[in-house]
Design a protein around this motif. Structure first.
Motif, mmCIF file in Angstrom:
data_model
loop_
_atom_site.group_PDB
_atom_site.id
_atom_site.type_symbol
_atom_site.label_atom_id
_atom_site.label_comp_id
_atom_site.label_asym_id
_atom_site.label_seq_id
_atom_site.Cartn_x
_atom_site.Cartn_y
_atom_site.Cartn_z
ATOM 1 N N PRO A 1 0.829 -1.197 0.000
ATOM 2 C CA PRO A 1 0.000 0.000 0.000
ATOM 3 C C PRO A 1 0.870 1.256 0.000
ATOM 4 N N SER A 2 0.373 2.356 -0.547
ATOM 5 C CA SER A 2 1.215 3.545 -0.616
ATOM 6 C C SER A 2 1.422 4.112 0.783
ATOM 7 N N GLY A 3 2.591 4.648 1.010
ATOM 8 C CA GLY A 3 2.944 5.176 2.318
ATOM 9 C C GLY A 3 3.504 4.130 3.251
ATOM 10 N N CYS A 4 3.687 2.883 2.752
ATOM 11 C CA CYS A 4 4.143 1.826 3.651
ATOM 12 C C CYS A 4 5.661 1.822 3.796
ATOM 13 N N GLY A 5 6.336 2.643 3.039
ATOM 14 C CA GLY A 5 7.775 2.789 3.264
ATOM 15 C C GLY A 5 8.656 2.136 2.216
ATOM 16 N N LYS A 6 8.094 1.775 1.083
ATOM 17 C CA LYS A 6 8.906 1.152 0.026
ATOM 18 C C LYS A 6 9.993 2.111 -0.458
ATOM 19 N N THR A 7 9.573 3.327 -0.745
ATOM 20 C CA THR A 7 10.543 4.322 -1.198
ATOM 21 C C THR A 7 11.603 4.560 -0.127
ATOM 22 N N PRO B 1 1.139 0.951 6.485
ATOM 23 C CA PRO B 1 2.143 1.697 7.248
ATOM 24 C C PRO B 1 1.912 1.616 8.746
ATOM 25 N N PRO B 2 2.977 1.695 9.552
ATOM 26 C CA PRO B 2 4.383 1.671 9.129
ATOM 27 C C PRO B 2 4.768 0.275 8.625
ATOM 28 N N GLY B 3 5.387 0.235 7.456
ATOM 29 C CA GLY B 3 5.535 -1.017 6.737
ATOM 30 C C GLY B 3 6.428 -2.060 7.391
ATOM 31 N N GLU C 1 -4.196 -5.838 2.991
ATOM 32 C CA GLU C 1 -3.474 -4.674 3.486
ATOM 33 C C GLU C 1 -4.143 -3.368 3.075
ATOM 34 N N MET C 2 -4.642 -3.359 1.840
ATOM 35 C CA MET C 2 -5.272 -2.137 1.343
ATOM 36 C C MET C 2 -6.446 -1.750 2.229
ATOM 37 N N LYS C 3 -7.175 -2.769 2.741
ATOM 38 C CA LYS C 3 -8.337 -2.489 3.594
ATOM 39 C C LYS C 3 -7.909 -1.771 4.862
#
Ligand SMILES: Nc1ncnc2c1ncn2[C@@H]1O[C@H](COP(=O)(O)OP(=O)(O)O)[C@@H](O)[C@H]1O
Ligand SMILES: [Mg+2]
Lengths: 259, 245
Positions: B32-38, B202-204, B239-241
């Protein structure tokens, strides 16, 4: 198609200028008082006399001399300080309040100290022009550096820039160049305005600005007007030449060269 | 890893990451976005420092950016004042490689990404997909062991995207880099990766790791690929949920 449009636009401009000159001439002839409004033709003949006598060249060179002195110094001071302030937060915090205190003072208010410090020399005139030009250059340099996108800086780091020096000279400075160019253009505009005033206090007995006051004292309004127009014309030429050079040599990547 | 914002807030971005990558492996991150991949990628690149823990490349702990790790950013990151060719020679200039030699090398990589004709163009004359291809060439010319890619094809249209995926696989098979690739497309992950790492909201944290053992070149429409996509989607869907969108 494009060309036709361009030449039509130019023809409108030519007609507009010709009309303005004609109206000027007619009004001047109606008023018929040389002190109030010299006619266009009298200005033209004054201009021709000045060119033939060689006086105009000397005046232009004198004024350009002060101008180059002031702008050169403004560039040499404004760009490094702007760079350091734009890049190092602590330098910004330390220097910014001082600059914000000095900046609002009109350049002409510095004339007494200019004379006190440099005497009646070309350096005094150059100093006043410097004060006028340095802040636009400094602030635009600062802004350019400040806005360097993070992703470009990080790309530089990932690709092997290890020192601040590398990042500044290879990433931030090239990125800031358009902004710096704008700063220099604005600075030159302000600096040129300061030329008239800088010459007024008599660092020499020629120069475009000085001649305006000189001929004013002698009530030669046709000459006053001629010098005024020369002043404007040179500002225009400086600006156009600078813009052309910048676009051709400095910032080709912006205008987009299609292969 | 926790971010500290200028307002003094703490933003937890990642925690408890434990992952080992084999040499020349192709790993996709998805989550999910914001989970810390970047954030994780940036830590590996040496652009961020984790609060705790270490990351090693060939046993060497990471201290900062280095030539062993190349990165392709999600945003367009070409230097606008340099031509395509000069963008690619950038790292070689820093290494003081002679001009003729570095331009030669750069041209090889430019050919590899199929943009030889655009050597003298400026970035603003390129499409989004072309920009990312140049960015890939620019990273590869430095000959990194690991290539980090953050949703590099996120902003290009579907057709271009498929082409870019194939090209990247070709390059990866030829150059045999270790590749770490963030994507939000399950499709992309299944088509390209040896392993897919799914992150929690997040937090991932790492939720699950899928091995993709499909033979290459892969068929996007094969039954096995479909089954795997279903698994991944289910894992991600849970996770998206949990993420407020
Ligand atoms: N520079 C930063 N300062 C503060 N918080 C940040 C910063 N960068 C990212 N974050 C936060 O860290 C978390 C993880 O972000 P990111 O790694 O970009 O996630 P992803 O790439 O998986 O979408 C998010 O909550 C994001 O808002
Ligand atoms: Mg991201």
């Amino acid at each position: 198609m494009k060309r036709g449009h361009g030449s039509r636009k130019r023809s409108i401009e030519v007609i507009s200028i010709a009309t303005a000159l004609l109206i000027w001439e007619i009004i001047a002839r109606i008023i018929d008082v040389k002190y109030i409004l010299p006619s266009f033709t009298s200005v033209v003949s004054a201009f021709i006399k000045l060119v033939q006598g060689g006086e105009l060249y000397r005046d232009i060179l004198t004024s350009l001399n002060y101008f180059v002195l002031g702008i050169g110094l403004a560039v040499m001071v404004g760009i490094p300080i702007g760079t350091l302030m734009g890049w190092f937060k602590n330098i910004d915090r330390a220097v910014d309040p001082i600059i914000e205190m000095i900046r609002p003072i009109p350049p002409l208010a510095w004339i007494p100290f200019a004379i006190l410090w440099f005497g009646l020399t070309k350096y005094a005139a150059g100093f006043v022009i410097f004060i006028g030009a340095v802040f636009p250059i400094l602030i635009n340099t600062y802004t350019g550096f400040k806005h360097t996108p993070r992703v470009l800086v990080e790309s530089g780091k990932v690709l092997g820039c290890t020192s601040n020096k590398d990042i500044i000279f290879r990433i931030a400075l090239p990125f800031a160049l358009p902004s710096i160019a704008t700063g220099i253009r604005v600075g030159m505009g302000v600096g040129w305005m300061c030329v008239v005033a800088a010459e007024l206090f008599g660092v020499s007995t020629n120069g475009i600005g000085w001649k305006i006051w000189h001929w004013n004292d002698l009530h030669h309004m046709d000459l006053v007007l001629t010098y005024m127009l020369v002043l404007g014309l040179i500002a225009l030429i400086i600006d156009r030449v600078f813009r052309y050079l910048v676009q051709e040599w400095w910032l080709r990547w912006q205008s987009g060269v299609v292969v | 890893m926790t971010y500290h914002t200028e307002e003094g807030d703490e933003v937890p971005a990642l925690s408890d990451i434990n992952l080992e990558m084999k040499d020349k492996e192709f790993v996709c991150f998805i989550g999910p976005s914001g989970c810390g991949k970047t954030t994780l990628l940036r830590i590996i690149a040496g652009l961020e420092t984790p609060d705790t823990g270490i990351i090693t490349v060939d046993g060497e702990p990471i201290k900062g950016p280095g030539p062993d790790r190349g990165m392709v950013f999600q945003e367009y990151s070409l230097f606008p004042w340099r031509t395509v060719l000069k963008n690619i020679t950038f790292s070689l200039e820093l290494k003081k490689v002679p001009k003729v030699q570095r331009e030669d090398t750069a041209r090889q990589y430019l050919e590899l990404v199929g943009l030889s004709k655009f050597a003298e163009s400026y970035p603003h004359e390129l499409s989004g997909g072309m920009k990312q291809r140049v960015a890939i060439a620019r990273a590869l010319v430095n000959d990194p062991k690991v290539l980090l890619m953050d949703e590099p094809f996120g902003a290009v249209d579907a057709q271009t995207r498929n082409r870019l995926q194939q090209e990247l696989l070709k390059i990866w098979e030829r150059d045999k880099k270790t590749l770490l690739f963030i994507t939000h497309s399950v499709d992309e992950a299944v088509y390209m990766a040896d392993r897919v790492v799914v992150f929690t909201s997040p937090p991932g944290r790492i939720k699950e790791i899928f091995k993709v053992e499909l033979p290459r070149p892969r068929d996007r429409t094969s039954v096995e690929a479909n089954v795997l996509r279903e698994h991944l989607l289910t894992s991600l869907g849970a996770e998206m949920k949990n993420t407020i969108v």
